[in-house]
Design a protein around this motif. Structure first.
Motif, PDB file in Angstrom:
ATOM      1  N   UNK A  20       0.853  -1.179   0.000  1.00 54.23           N
ATOM      2  CA  UNK A  20       0.000   0.000   0.000  1.00 54.23           C
ATOM      3  C   UNK A  20       0.897   1.239   0.000  1.00 54.23           C
ATOM      4  N   UNK A  21       0.430   2.345  -0.549  1.00 55.67           N
ATOM      5  CA  UNK A  21       1.268   3.557  -0.531  1.00 55.67           C
ATOM      6  C   UNK A  21       1.688   3.971   0.878  1.00 55.67           C
ATOM      7  N   UNK A  22       0.814   3.780   1.862  1.00 54.99           N
ATOM      8  CA  UNK A  22       1.160   4.157   3.227  1.00 54.99           C
ATOM      9  C   UNK A  22       2.306   3.308   3.765  1.00 54.99           C
ATOM     10  N   UNK A  23       2.352   2.023   3.379  1.00 56.70           N
ATOM     11  CA  UNK A  23       3.470   1.165   3.783  1.00 56.70           C
ATOM     12  C   UNK A  23       4.779   1.689   3.227  1.00 56.70           C
ATOM     13  N   UNK A  24       4.790   2.004   1.948  1.00 54.58           N
ATOM     14  CA  UNK A  24       6.017   2.482   1.313  1.00 54.58           C
ATOM     15  C   UNK A  24       6.443   3.831   1.887  1.00 54.58           C
ATOM     16  N   UNK A  25       5.506   4.705   2.166  1.00 57.52           N
ATOM     17  CA  UNK A  25       5.833   6.003   2.753  1.00 57.52           C
ATOM     18  C   UNK A  25       6.433   5.808   4.142  1.00 57.52           C
ATOM     19  N   UNK A  26       5.798   4.993   4.963  1.00 59.38           N
ATOM     20  CA  UNK A  26       6.299   4.759   6.312  1.00 59.38           C
ATOM     21  C   UNK A  26       7.677   4.139   6.333  1.00 59.38           C
ATOM     22  N   UNK A  27       7.885   3.127   5.506  1.00 60.12           N
ATOM     23  CA  UNK A  27       9.193   2.474   5.447  1.00 60.12           C
ATOM     24  C   UNK A  27      10.237   3.446   4.904  1.00 60.12           C
ATOM     25  N   UNK A  28       9.860   4.273   3.933  1.00 54.40           N
ATOM     26  CA  UNK A  28      10.794   5.259   3.396  1.00 54.40           C
ATOM     27  C   UNK A  28      11.212   6.291   4.428  1.00 54.40           C
ATOM     28  N   UNK A  29      10.272   6.755   5.234  1.00 58.88           N
ATOM     29  CA  UNK A  29      10.592   7.733   6.275  1.00 58.88           C
ATOM     30  C   UNK A  29      11.482   7.113   7.337  1.00 58.88           C
ATOM     31  N   UNK A  30      11.177   5.884   7.742  1.00 59.75           N
ATOM     32  CA  UNK A  30      12.010   5.195   8.727  1.00 59.75           C
ATOM     33  C   UNK A  30      13.414   4.990   8.172  1.00 59.75           C
ATOM     34  N   UNK A  31      13.507   4.626   6.915  1.00 62.43           N
ATOM     35  CA  UNK A  31      14.818   4.438   6.284  1.00 62.43           C
ATOM     36  C   UNK A  31      15.605   5.742   6.287  1.00 62.43           C
ATOM     37  N   UNK A  32      14.947   6.860   5.973  1.00 63.92           N
ATOM     38  CA  UNK A  32      15.618   8.163   5.996  1.00 63.92           C
ATOM     39  C   UNK A  32      16.079   8.526   7.409  1.00 63.92           C
ATOM     40  N   UNK A  33      15.290   8.177   8.413  1.00 64.05           N
ATOM     41  CA  UNK A  33      15.697   8.463   9.789  1.00 64.05           C
ATOM     42  C   UNK A  33      16.974   7.717  10.148  1.00 64.05           C
ATOM     43  N   UNK A  34      17.028   6.445   9.776  1.00 64.55           N
ATOM     44  CA  UNK A  34      18.179   5.632  10.146  1.00 64.55           C
ATOM     45  C   UNK A  34      19.397   5.960   9.293  1.00 64.55           C
ATOM     46  N   UNK A  38      17.712  11.959   9.830  1.00 66.88           N
ATOM     47  CA  UNK A  38      16.636  12.960   9.923  1.00 66.88           C
ATOM     48  C   UNK A  38      15.663  12.544  11.029  1.00 66.88           C
ATOM     49  N   UNK A  39      16.061  12.709  12.285  1.00 66.82           N
ATOM     50  CA  UNK A  39      15.245  12.251  13.403  1.00 66.82           C
ATOM     51  C   UNK A  39      14.185  13.256  13.816  1.00 66.82           C
ATOM     52  N   UNK A  40      14.417  14.553  13.693  1.00 64.50           N
ATOM     53  CA  UNK A  40      13.471  15.540  14.203  1.00 64.50           C
ATOM     54  C   UNK A  40      12.371  15.879  13.215  1.00 64.50           C
ATOM     55  N   UNK A  41      12.688  15.867  11.937  1.00 63.75           N
ATOM     56  CA  UNK A  41      11.685  16.144  10.907  1.00 63.75           C
ATOM     57  C   UNK A  41      11.666  14.964   9.947  1.00 63.75           C
ATOM     58  N   UNK A  42      10.534  14.275   9.832  1.00 63.68           N
ATOM     59  CA  UNK A  42      10.489  13.161   8.884  1.00 63.68           C
ATOM     60  C   UNK A  42      10.793  13.628   7.461  1.00 63.68           C
ATOM     61  N   UNK A  43      11.583  12.841   6.754  1.00 62.10           N
ATOM     62  CA  UNK A  43      11.921  13.111   5.358  1.00 62.10           C
ATOM     63  C   UNK A  43      11.541  11.899   4.520  1.00 62.10           C
ATOM     64  N   UNK A  44      11.112  12.172   3.310  1.00 61.36           N
ATOM     65  CA  UNK A  44      10.799  11.120   2.358  1.00 61.36           C
ATOM     66  C   UNK A  44      11.483  11.477   1.049  1.00 61.36           C
ATOM     67  N   UNK A  45      12.359  10.610   0.597  1.00 59.24           N
ATOM     68  CA  UNK A  45      13.146  10.832  -0.625  1.00 59.24           C
ATOM     69  C   UNK A  45      13.944  12.130  -0.545  1.00 59.24           C
ATOM     70  N   UNK A  46      14.454  12.428   0.652  1.00 59.76           N
ATOM     71  CA  UNK A  46      15.280  13.601   0.840  1.00 59.76           C
ATOM     72  C   UNK A  46      14.528  14.901   1.052  1.00 59.76           C
ATOM     73  N   UNK A  47      13.209  14.882   0.966  1.00 58.59           N
ATOM     74  CA  UNK A  47      12.381  16.088   1.134  1.00 58.59           C
ATOM     75  C   UNK A  47      11.617  16.010   2.459  1.00 58.59           C
ATOM     76  N   UNK A  48      11.452  17.144   3.153  1.00 64.60           N
ATOM     77  CA  UNK A  48      10.670  17.123   4.396  1.00 64.60           C
ATOM     78  C   UNK A  48       9.246  16.628   4.145  1.00 64.60           C
ATOM     79  N   UNK A  49       8.753  15.841   5.077  1.00 60.10           N
ATOM     80  CA  UNK A  49       7.414  15.256   4.975  1.00 60.10           C
ATOM     81  C   UNK A  49       6.584  15.835   6.117  1.00 60.10           C
ATOM     82  N   UNK A  50       5.668  16.740   5.795  1.00 62.70           N
ATOM     83  CA  UNK A  50       4.918  17.486   6.798  1.00 62.70           C
ATOM     84  C   UNK A  50       3.551  16.886   7.127  1.00 62.70           C
ATOM     85  N   UNK A  51       3.172  15.788   6.504  1.00 67.75           N
ATOM     86  CA  UNK A  51       1.831  15.244   6.711  1.00 67.75           C
ATOM     87  C   UNK A  51       1.633  14.607   8.079  1.00 67.75           C
ATOM     88  N   UNK A  52       2.701  14.072   8.671  1.00 67.89           N
ATOM     89  CA  UNK A  52       2.600  13.388   9.961  1.00 67.89           C
ATOM     90  C   UNK A  52       3.699  13.872  10.881  1.00 67.89           C
TER      91      UNK A  52
END
Length: 106
Positions: A20-34, A38-52
């Protein structure tokens, strides 16, 4: 009762690719954190993710760090959902015990 709750929360989280898209988004954000730190602001594909907010992804990142030797990265990160569901049930049970007594809450 706890075993039944655990049996409800775990199946479906482990053993499949993010589909599901939400699975890929969540895993991508976790991957960016590790990987990128990017622990303080979630990032997805190198860009800040402000939705959550970051709290759920922090849990996913910590679980991924703990369980990656035993599970795939996406499976380990998805355990955050089970942990949040189980903790919600636990706190609802405690609230029921406080409001209605032990026998009624159990």
């Amino acid at each position: 009762m706890g075993l039944l709750a655990f049996a409800y929360a775990i199946p479906g989280l482990i053993g499949h690719a993010p589909w599901k898209p939400e699975d890929a988004i969540g895993v991508g954000i976790v991957h960016q954190m590790i990987e990128a730190g990017h622990w303080w602001m979630p990032h997805l594909a190198g860009q800040p993710y402000f939705d959550d907010g970051p709290f759920f992804y922090w849990i996913g990142a910590l679980l991924a760090k703990l369980f990656v030797p035993m599970l795939d990265f996406d499976d380990a990160a998805r355990l955050a959902a089970a942990m949040c569901v189980l903790s919600t049930w636990f706190f609802l049970r405690d609230a029921g015990r406080e409001l209605y007594g032990r026998a009624a809450a159990d």
